[in-house]
Structure formats: C-alpha cells, structure tokens
Design a protein around this motif. Structure first.
Motif, PDB file in Angstrom:
ATOM      1  N   THR A  84       0.838  -1.195   0.000  1.00  0.00           N
ATOM      2  CA  THR A  84       0.000   0.000   0.000  1.00  0.00           C
ATOM      3  C   THR A  84       0.877   1.250   0.000  1.00  0.00           C
ATOM      4  N   ASP A  85       0.398   2.312  -0.672  1.00  0.00           N
ATOM      5  CA  ASP A  85       1.188   3.544  -0.693  1.00  0.00           C
ATOM      6  C   ASP A  85       0.526   4.626   0.147  1.00  0.00           C
ATOM      7  N   LYS A  86      -0.463   4.198   0.957  1.00  0.00           N
ATOM      8  CA  LYS A  86      -1.154   5.189   1.781  1.00  0.00           C
ATOM      9  C   LYS A  86      -0.808   5.055   3.271  1.00  0.00           C
ATOM     10  N   GLY A 106      -2.906   4.263   7.225  1.00  0.00           N
ATOM     11  CA  GLY A 106      -4.317   4.454   6.870  1.00  0.00           C
ATOM     12  C   GLY A 106      -4.747   3.438   5.823  1.00  0.00           C
ATOM     13  N   GLY A 107      -3.840   3.177   4.880  1.00  0.00           N
ATOM     14  CA  GLY A 107      -4.148   2.205   3.835  1.00  0.00           C
ATOM     15  C   GLY A 107      -4.307   0.803   4.408  1.00  0.00           C
ATOM     16  N   ASP A 140      -7.696   0.610   6.149  1.00  0.00           N
ATOM     17  CA  ASP A 140      -8.780   0.447   5.186  1.00  0.00           C
ATOM     18  C   ASP A 140      -8.849  -0.992   4.693  1.00  0.00           C
TER      19      ASP A 140
END
Lengths: 299, 305
Positions: A161-163, A166-167, A170
């Motif tokens: 994930t690149d977030k 938070g990613g 989710d």
C-alpha cells in the motif's frame, strides 16, 4: 520398630518396574472435548495420517493459495482489485464443497465404519461433545481454507500500500467482512456435510451424498429463478445451500460483495429471510446431528 | 467394598425382547467370570454397568456409583473392551491408544507414556508403531485390551476377550487377564460363553441364562462341593456298581467309568475294599474335579436351540 531402610538401586540396572498405578490428574470435559477438536482439525488436513490422506486436502489448499497469491500479485503490479476478500470466498466456495465432502467422512464416517464409537462413549466423553467437537473441527478447517488465503491477500496488499497505516487500516476493514463471510460459508457447509456423513459408515457414499445435496439443489434454484413471479425469483436462492449463503452475503456484505463487475444474486428486500433460513438450516443440522449421536452405537 | 451390585435389574428392548430379567447379584473385587450362552444378556449387562444403556427397571451400582445417573464418574474409573472390531486400521497402536488415553482425561505426555506402558504390558511393545490394519487377530485383541488399560481403571470389563484367538492365543490372553487381576490390582469382569476358559482364571463366577441369574458364587464353592471319584475296571463293571449301591454310595455310570461322589476319605476305602472283595482288575481310581461347565451344561444347551 521397623529397621528397614530403603537402599537406592544401583545405577545402570534395568528393572522390570511392573505395572504402575496412576494417581495424577484426570482432566475434565473441556480438555477431553478440546483434544478431540484438535485431533479432528489435524485429521482434516491429514496430519498424523498417512501421506495418502494428505493429498486431497493439500491439493485444495494449494489451489486456493495459488489463486490468492495470483490476486495479490495482480493487485500489487497493476493496482487492480480483481476480487474483493468477500468475493474471493464466494468464488472459492465450490472448492469448499469438495473439501467438506472429503473431510466430513474422514471425521465421522471412518469412526462409524471401524466401530470405534463404543470406545469413545465408554469414556467420560459425552455423545453431544463428540458430535460438537467434530463439527467445530470441520467448521474451523473450512474457515481456514477460505480465510487463510484472504490473509495472504491482505499481507500482499498491506505491504504494497502507498497510503501508509491508513491504507492498511482500510484494507483491514475490507478483510474483516471477508473473513466473516467465510465463516458463514464454513458454518453452513460444515453442518450440512457432517450431518450427511454421520448417516453412513461408507466414506464414498457419504462424499457422494454431500456433493449431491449441494449440487443437485442448484438446478432447482435455476428453475425458480426463471419463474414469472419476481417474489419467487428473489426467494429462489433459499432452495440450495450455496445460493442461500450467497443471499445472506448480499444481505450483510452488499458493499463488498456487489460491485460493478459482480452482480451477486438478487434477493430484493428478503435479506432477513435469507438470514433466518441460514440460521434455521444450521440449527436443524446441528439438532439432527445431536439426535443421531444420541442413538448411534448404543445397542 | 462391593465391586458391582444390582437389584432386580431388568432390561427389555421395545417392551418385547427381554435381555435381562430381575437380575439381583453382588460381586466382590477380583477376577470375575460372567458366563452364559450367546444372547444370555451378558453384553446388555455390561452396557448397563457402563451407563451406555438405561435399565428398564431395577438398579445397578459399580464401584459404589450409579451408572445411570453418574455415568461420567463410572466411566472414568472403568476400562471397557468390546467384543466386536473397534480399531481404525490406518493408525498405529501407539497413536490410537494415546488418543484414547487423552479421551479419558490423561494429559498429553502422560497419555503417551501410559499408552507405551499399556502396550508393553499386553506384549506389543516392538510393534506399536505399525499400523493396526496389518496386525493379526491376536495383536488386535491386545490393542483392545491396552486401550481399556491405558487410563489405569479400577475395573476392567472385557467382553469375550478370547474371541477369534487360536488355542495358544487364548492361553496367552487368559494368562494376561489373570496377571492384571493378581499383579496390577485391577478388578476384572470377563464375559464369556466358554466356561472352561474363564473358570481357570476367575475367583468368582456369575452365570446368567436368558437374562436370569443361574448362580453366583466363589469358584472354590462351585468346584469343591462337586468332586467325584472316577473308577475304571476292565471287567465286572456291573458287579461293582451293584456292590457300591449296596454300600449306599450313589453311583453313576459314565461310559466305562463309574462316578462316585467323594464324601470323605471313607469313600476311597469303601471302593477299594469292594474292588478287592470282587477281585476285579482295577485300572484307575482318581479324583475328578467336576468342571463348572458341567454344572451349567444341561441348562446351557437347553437355551441354545
């Protein structure tokens, strides 16, 4: 007065120590049922069994693992979610049919066939505990089969994930409905399969019976789906265990299950009916299973 | 302490087939033979003692516990060896007995140790890691005995333990059972339809027929009272029989033998004197232990139509 003293035995001498009485702990109901559960879970995947018994369960595990790894790879490379976690459980459900069709007879038909039940029931183990431990083992095995690959997909998604955190969070919120949906599959399929398998000591018959229950009911759904009445169409899914679970899934996890590419089955506003029917089916199977084990091998 | 006590124990199946009828018996600790023809109610009796079946009427107590209300407590202290095949072919004896040890509540490592010990005591130590499917009938019977022994019960219930064994296997199994009773300090109830077998190893016998109690007693009481002298002469057997009858001895003809109940040493003298007076060639005069089998034989054969 006794002048007897105990002389220590010389080391290095082999004694026939004869029979030793056992005065230690004898553990209770929870331990015994727990042991049977763990034994059943190991049996489901062929642990502690011959190499032959490992082939089939691990073949199915390999298939779901390869599919999950493929999905994770596609997602990390081109960023496209081919199947959500819940959809993955849906797509793999036909494999669960074959898995329970082979494993349920291993768990219960084998015991019926070899006549080992009198040995269980002449011990403190209760009949109901035997049936429930076997059922729990099969539910867990089926759930692991659908759930563990989702963890694999989750790990793939979480690491790429690149977030940031938070990613990952989710992703976790997507994973949990997938695992819950897998649990519903496991519960319904395991209770139906174990009930069918408990009726016969012949494993081939049991496996055939289980596959028949799941697959022979599918055409009924197909016929009901094309009936002119919309209500009948919406309730058609109740006729087969597979479509019943799918209906419950659409009702509970619509957000994750119904996407642009996958329509799911149409249940209209009858979601609660599907939920109640699934609960009723599980309860009926467990009730009949317990009734079966109240009688079996008693005379 | 009383091992087993029953009061008017009755079991009917479906209200028609009577398996046990008004059975009242008290059994003291030791090796006890439960004998009767096939269908006499032995297996039903055992299953009631284990709490697997509820009696239709009457009461039973095992080790001071009621198996109908306290089945778990009874089963924790009892080991059961069924009559029929009850072994999974694809497990090794060590694994199987360990698993059943855990089912009796033994902790994991203890179960493994005691399974090895139990298999060693029944004489299967070397073969214990082989799959049971490859065992001979004799070895399978030993595994069945080992699983009944693994949790160190206070009472063993063995249903036809010598079934399917050859004569040597029978002797070995009987010797083992005797040893369990004498050396291990575990009471044993041995079910059998072969009286000749169990009477060799038992302290007491309970005989049932058609669900009713025929007799329950110490083995010594059953055999000592029935000792007879067997007399064999090569000729003049009728003369001797007549002479002995004159002497008020209840003589019975059995082929070429005369059987005379042994009252005391006087019996010997009377017979010898009669033989000498008639000047008959005496072949044999020996004390014959009346087999318990003969006690029940007429009724037993009568029940096997």
């Amino acid at each position: 007065m006794s002048t007897e003293t105990t002389t220590p035995a010389p080391a290095g001498v082999i004694h026939d120590i004869g029979y030793q009485r056992y005065a230690g702990a004898r553990l209770g109901r929870r331990y015994v049922a727990g042991s049977l559960y763990v034994h059943g879970l190991r049996t489901a995947f062929g642990f502690g069994r011959s190499a032959k018994a490992k082939i089939f369960p691990w073949l199915i595990v390999a298939i779901v693992a390869v599919v999950a790894a493929g999905l994770a790879a596609v997602r990390s490379q081109i960023g496209q979610v081919v199947l959500t976690y819940a959809q993955f459980a849906d797509a793999m459900s036909w494999l669960v049919i074959f898995f329970v069709a082979v494993v349920a007879p291993e768990l219960v038909s084998r015991d019926l066939r070899s006549g080992v039940l009198p040995l269980y029931f002449s011990r403190p183990l209760r009949r109901a505990d035997y049936a429930l431990a076997k059922l729990a083992a099969l539910v867990t095995a089926a759930w692991l089969l659908l759930g563990a690959p989702q963890l694999l997909m989750f790990a793939g998604a979480a690491f790429t994930t690149d977030k940031g955190m938070g990613g990952v969070w989710d992703e976790l919120l997507d994973l949990l409905p997938g695992l819950a949906y897998a649990a519903i599959w496991a519960l319904v399929f395991a209770s139906v399969a174990l009930l069918v398998a408990s009726l016969t000591g012949k494993r081939a018959f049991a496996a055939g019976g289980i596959v028949a229950v799941f697959l022979m009911t599918t055409p009924i759904v197909g016929v009901l789906m094309v009936m002119p009445s919309t209500t009948v169409n919406r309730l058609a899914g109740l006729a087969s265990p597979s479509s019943l679970v799918q209906g419950v899934g659409v009702w509970l996890f619509e957000e994750w299950l119904v996407t642009d590419t996958a329509a799911g089955i149409g249940i209209g506003r009858f979601g609660p009916v599907y939920g109640a029917a699934a609960l009723l089916l599980i309860a009926a199977c467990v009730g009949l299973l317990l009734a079966r084990y109240r009688k079996v091998a008693s005379a | 302490m009383t091992l087993i006590a029953t009061q008017s124990l009755t079991k009917t199946y479906g209200g028609r087939v009577t398996a046990l009828s008004d059975l009242t018996v008290t059994v003291e600790p030791g090796v006890v033979g439960l004998v009767g023809a096939n269908g006499a109610g032995k297996s039903t009796f055992i299953k009631i003692l284990l709490g697997l079946l509820a009696p239709t009427r009457g009461r039973a107590s095992v080790l001071g516990l009621d198996p109908t209300t306290d089945a778990a407590a009874v089963r924790a202290r009892v080991g059961y060896m069924p009559e029929h095949d009850c072994l999974p072919p694809d497990l090794s004896a060590a694994e199987f007995v360990t698993h059943l040890g855990r089912m009796s509540g033994l902790p994991k490592t203890v179960a493994r140790e005691r399974a090895s010990e139990a298999l060693r005591h029944v004489g299967l130590y070397e073969e214990r890691y082989r799959q049971i499917g490859g065992y001979s009938t004799g070895m399978k019977q030993r595994v069945k005995l080992a699983q009944a022994l693994v949790h160190d019960p206070d009472l063993l219930l063995l249903d036809e333990p010598t079934n399917g064994l050859d004569p040597a296997g029978r002797d070995a199994m009987l010797a083992l059972i005797q040893r369990i009773g004498a050396e291990f300090g575990i009471s044993v109830v041995v079910c059998s339809h072969l009286l000749g077998e169990v009477e060799r190893i038992c302290d007491a016998l309970v005989a049932i027929d058609g669900g009713r109690l025929l007799r329950s007693d110490h083995i010594s009481a059953m055999t000592s009272a029935t000792d007879v002298l067997a007399v064999e002469v090569s000729e003049g057997i009728d003369q001797l029989a007549a002479r002995l009858t004159e002497l008020a001895l209840p003589v019975r003809r059995d082929g070429r033998l005369l059987l005379v109940p042994l009252a005391d040493d006087q019996t010997y003298d009377s017979i010898l004197r009669a033989v000498a007076e008639l000047d008959l060639p005496l072949h044999r005069l020996d004390q014959r232990r009346h087999r318990v089998a003969e006690l029940f034989a007429p009724r037993e054969t009568a029940s096997v139509h």
